[in-house]
Motif scaffolding. Structure first.
Motif, PDB file in Angstrom:
ATOM      1  N   SER A   1      33.206  21.793  86.958  1.00  0.00           N
ATOM      2  CA  SER A   1      33.332  22.856  85.960  1.00  0.00           C
ATOM      3  C   SER A   1      33.932  24.113  86.564  1.00  0.00           C
ATOM      4  O   SER A   1      34.879  24.695  86.020  1.00  0.00           O
ATOM      5  N   LYS A   2      33.369  24.525  87.698  1.00  0.00           N
ATOM      6  CA  LYS A   2      33.809  25.758  88.347  1.00  0.00           C
ATOM      7  C   LYS A   2      35.273  25.691  88.771  1.00  0.00           C
ATOM      8  O   LYS A   2      36.064  26.591  88.481  1.00  0.00           O
ATOM      9  N   TYR A   3      35.661  24.615  89.446  1.00  0.00           N
ATOM     10  CA  TYR A   3      37.000  24.570  90.039  1.00  0.00           C
ATOM     11  C   TYR A   3      38.086  24.185  89.049  1.00  0.00           C
ATOM     12  O   TYR A   3      39.235  24.603  89.211  1.00  0.00           O
ATOM     13  N   PHE A   4      37.759  23.396  88.038  1.00  0.00           N
ATOM     14  CA  PHE A   4      38.751  23.143  86.993  1.00  0.00           C
ATOM     15  C   PHE A   4      39.082  24.454  86.284  1.00  0.00           C
ATOM     16  O   PHE A   4      40.252  24.717  85.964  1.00  0.00           O
TER      17      PHE A   4
ATOM     18  N   SER B   1      25.568  31.907  87.521  1.00  0.00           N
ATOM     19  CA  SER B   1      26.988  31.938  87.865  1.00  0.00           C
ATOM     20  C   SER B   1      27.840  30.953  87.074  1.00  0.00           C
ATOM     21  O   SER B   1      29.016  31.228  86.810  1.00  0.00           O
ATOM     22  N   ILE B   2      27.290  29.809  86.712  1.00  0.00           N
ATOM     23  CA  ILE B   2      28.078  28.829  85.951  1.00  0.00           C
ATOM     24  C   ILE B   2      27.956  29.080  84.444  1.00  0.00           C
ATOM     25  O   ILE B   2      28.940  29.385  83.761  1.00  0.00           O
ATOM     26  N   LEU B   3      26.749  28.987  83.913  1.00  0.00           N
ATOM     27  CA  LEU B   3      26.574  29.146  82.468  1.00  0.00           C
ATOM     28  C   LEU B   3      26.778  30.594  82.029  1.00  0.00           C
ATOM     29  O   LEU B   3      27.307  30.852  80.942  1.00  0.00           O
ATOM     30  N   GLY B   4      26.410  31.542  82.874  1.00  0.00           N
ATOM     31  CA  GLY B   4      26.491  32.951  82.503  1.00  0.00           C
ATOM     32  C   GLY B   4      27.897  33.464  82.270  1.00  0.00           C
ATOM     33  O   GLY B   4      28.096  34.498  81.619  1.00  0.00           O
TER      34      GLY B   4
ATOM     35  N   ILE C   1      29.280  23.435  80.862  1.00  0.00           N
ATOM     36  CA  ILE C   1      28.704  22.355  81.672  1.00  0.00           C
ATOM     37  C   ILE C   1      27.549  22.891  82.519  1.00  0.00           C
ATOM     38  O   ILE C   1      26.694  22.125  82.985  1.00  0.00           O
ATOM     39  N   GLY C   2      27.493  24.207  82.699  1.00  0.00           N
ATOM     40  CA  GLY C   2      26.391  24.824  83.440  1.00  0.00           C
ATOM     41  C   GLY C   2      25.023  24.512  82.868  1.00  0.00           C
ATOM     42  O   GLY C   2      24.000  24.684  83.555  1.00  0.00           O
ATOM     43  N   LEU C   3      24.945  24.057  81.615  1.00  0.00           N
ATOM     44  CA  LEU C   3      23.668  23.643  81.021  1.00  0.00           C
ATOM     45  C   LEU C   3      22.995  22.531  81.829  1.00  0.00           C
ATOM     46  O   LEU C   3      21.767  22.373  81.796  1.00  0.00           O
ATOM     47  N   LEU C   4      23.805  21.760  82.569  1.00  0.00           N
ATOM     48  CA  LEU C   4      23.255  20.672  83.379  1.00  0.00           C
ATOM     49  C   LEU C   4      22.370  21.169  84.517  1.00  0.00           C
ATOM     50  O   LEU C   4      21.611  20.388  85.095  1.00  0.00           O
TER      51      LEU C   4
END
Length: 394
Positions: free
Chosen positions: A222-225, A283-286, A376-379
């Motif tokens: 998720s982050k790098y894409f 950091s991901i979902l936020g 995708i950070g929900l994972l």
């Protein structure tokens, strides 16, 4: 008690990371110049990134696994030497296949550098693993920010041949890393045996460890894409949507990448203090609300949103890496190689896929599609609480 942190070595490896990633960032920064000079389409631009990212991606876990068992202190300097050769050839490359070959050499140098330098950061951390990884990472992200700026100042005005000037950075890196290798050779005791588990660490069955590593891999995806949509195509997006010049677009890219560097420095210490899982959540979902708004913003707010996105999203990697190393103690190099390799691979594949999508649709459409990736950070909710600093504080 772990040995005390060695700040001089941490700063040296961080600065070497700056040099290494500034060189890597040079390649996508000169894409507009190469695209015009060699009449490339977006798919070919993406293939260049796929080549140097996937070269690094495939080799990094192999290097990490091998050096976990047989450390090679001076391999850091050797890897930078391969990068130097790639740069020298790139300054004279006269065709698309030659450019791809040079990009592959830069990828090989990076494959050697990242797992071994991550090990050195771990060795010199004095037990503050999150802080050490963040300091190491911030050097790389600062280099990624400087690459486009230096390309705008040095390469764009004079053309491709001026890439040769970046060989000076690679040579400086070789000298620094040779000295780091000498320290590494006499301080291997700092990492011999198994990595010390954090206080309160909860042992997990192998199946749950594998499941947690898979979740971390999806978060890296998720982050790098999403990041590659900005690092590779942000300049094209600004030129297409707002009709800015190439140097102006590269300055906007520098601002975004500088925010990425600043955010990286926050993630590791925050993970040491509040727990890795908290940092990963934020950091991901936020970042999702800001990525979803960005495709509808004007030029000023596009710049502002990109800074906010860079600050928040970049804090994730150090926390993810240290969390993974605490899940699998005693395999620092292998875990670093796998996660750096996976990150590079996702960036490379993302660049190629998004390039093809841009050719078939538009750059604007690419940014609309990518805006949903941080969800995708929900994972993160499926990650186990392993206690200590890696999990949520109770």
């Amino acid at each position: 008690m772990p040995p005390p942190a060695v700040l001089g070595i941490l700063l040296a490896i961080s600065f070497s990371h700056l040099l290494n990633d500034a060189i890597q960032a040079l390649i996508p920064a000169i894409y507009p110049l190469l695209k015009e000079a060699y009449h490339l389409d977006f798919a070919q631009v993406g293939l260049i990134t796929l080549t140097f990212q996937c070269t690094a991606s495939i080799l990094q876990p192999v290097v990490g696994l091998y050096t976990d068992r047989k450390p090679l202190p001076y391999s850091l300097a050797a890897g930078m030497g391969v990068t130097l050769v790639g740069l020298a050839l790139l300054s004279r490359a006269g065709s698309f296949p030659a450019i791809v070959f040079c990009a592959a050499l830069v990828g090989v140098g990076s494959a050697v550098f990242h797992p071994e330098s991550s090990r050195v950061a771990h060795m010199a951390s004095g037990g503050r693993h999150g802080f050490a990884q963040s300091l190491f990472q911030v050097g790389g992200n600062a280099g990624s920010a400087l690459g486009p700026l230096l390309a705008a100042l040095i390469v764009v005005p004079g053309g491709q041949a001026r890439v040769l000037w970046f060989c000076l950075a690679a040579f400086a890196g070789i000298l620094i890393l040779w000295n780091v290798g000498s320290w590494y050779r006499v301080n291997r005791f700092r990492i011999e045996g198994k990595t010390q588990r954090p206080r309160g660490h909860v042992e997990l069955p192998a199946g749950r460890v594998i499941f947690a590593l898979a979740i971390l891999g999806l978060l890296i995806f998720s982050k790098y894409f999403y990041l590659v949509s900005l690092t590779n195509y942000y300049t094209f997006y600004l030129i297409s949507k707002f009709h800015v010049s190439i140097p102006t677009a590269q300055i906007y890219l520098f601002i975004f990448l500088f925010a990425v560097a600043a955010g990286t420095l926050i993630g590791g210490p925050a993970g040491d203090r509040f727990g890795r899982k908290v940092v990963i959540w934020v950091s991901i979902l936020g970042v999702a609300p800001f990525t979803l708004i960005l495709p509808y913003a004007g030029l000023f707010w596009t710049c502002v949103l990109s800074v906010v996105i860079g600050l928040i999203l970049s804090s994730a990697f150090s926390a993810i890496l240290v969390y993974a190393q605490e899940l699998v103690p005693g395999n620092v190099g292998m875990i670093a190689g796998i996660f750096f390799g996976w990150a590079f691979g996702m960036a490379g594949i993302g660049a190629a896929v998004l390039g093809i999508l841009a050719d078939r649709t538009s750059i604007g459409y690419v940014f609309h599609v990518c805006s949903f990736l941080p969800l995708i950070g929900l994972l993160t909710g499926f990650l186990p609480d392993i206690g200590g600093r890696a999990g949520l504080r109770r």
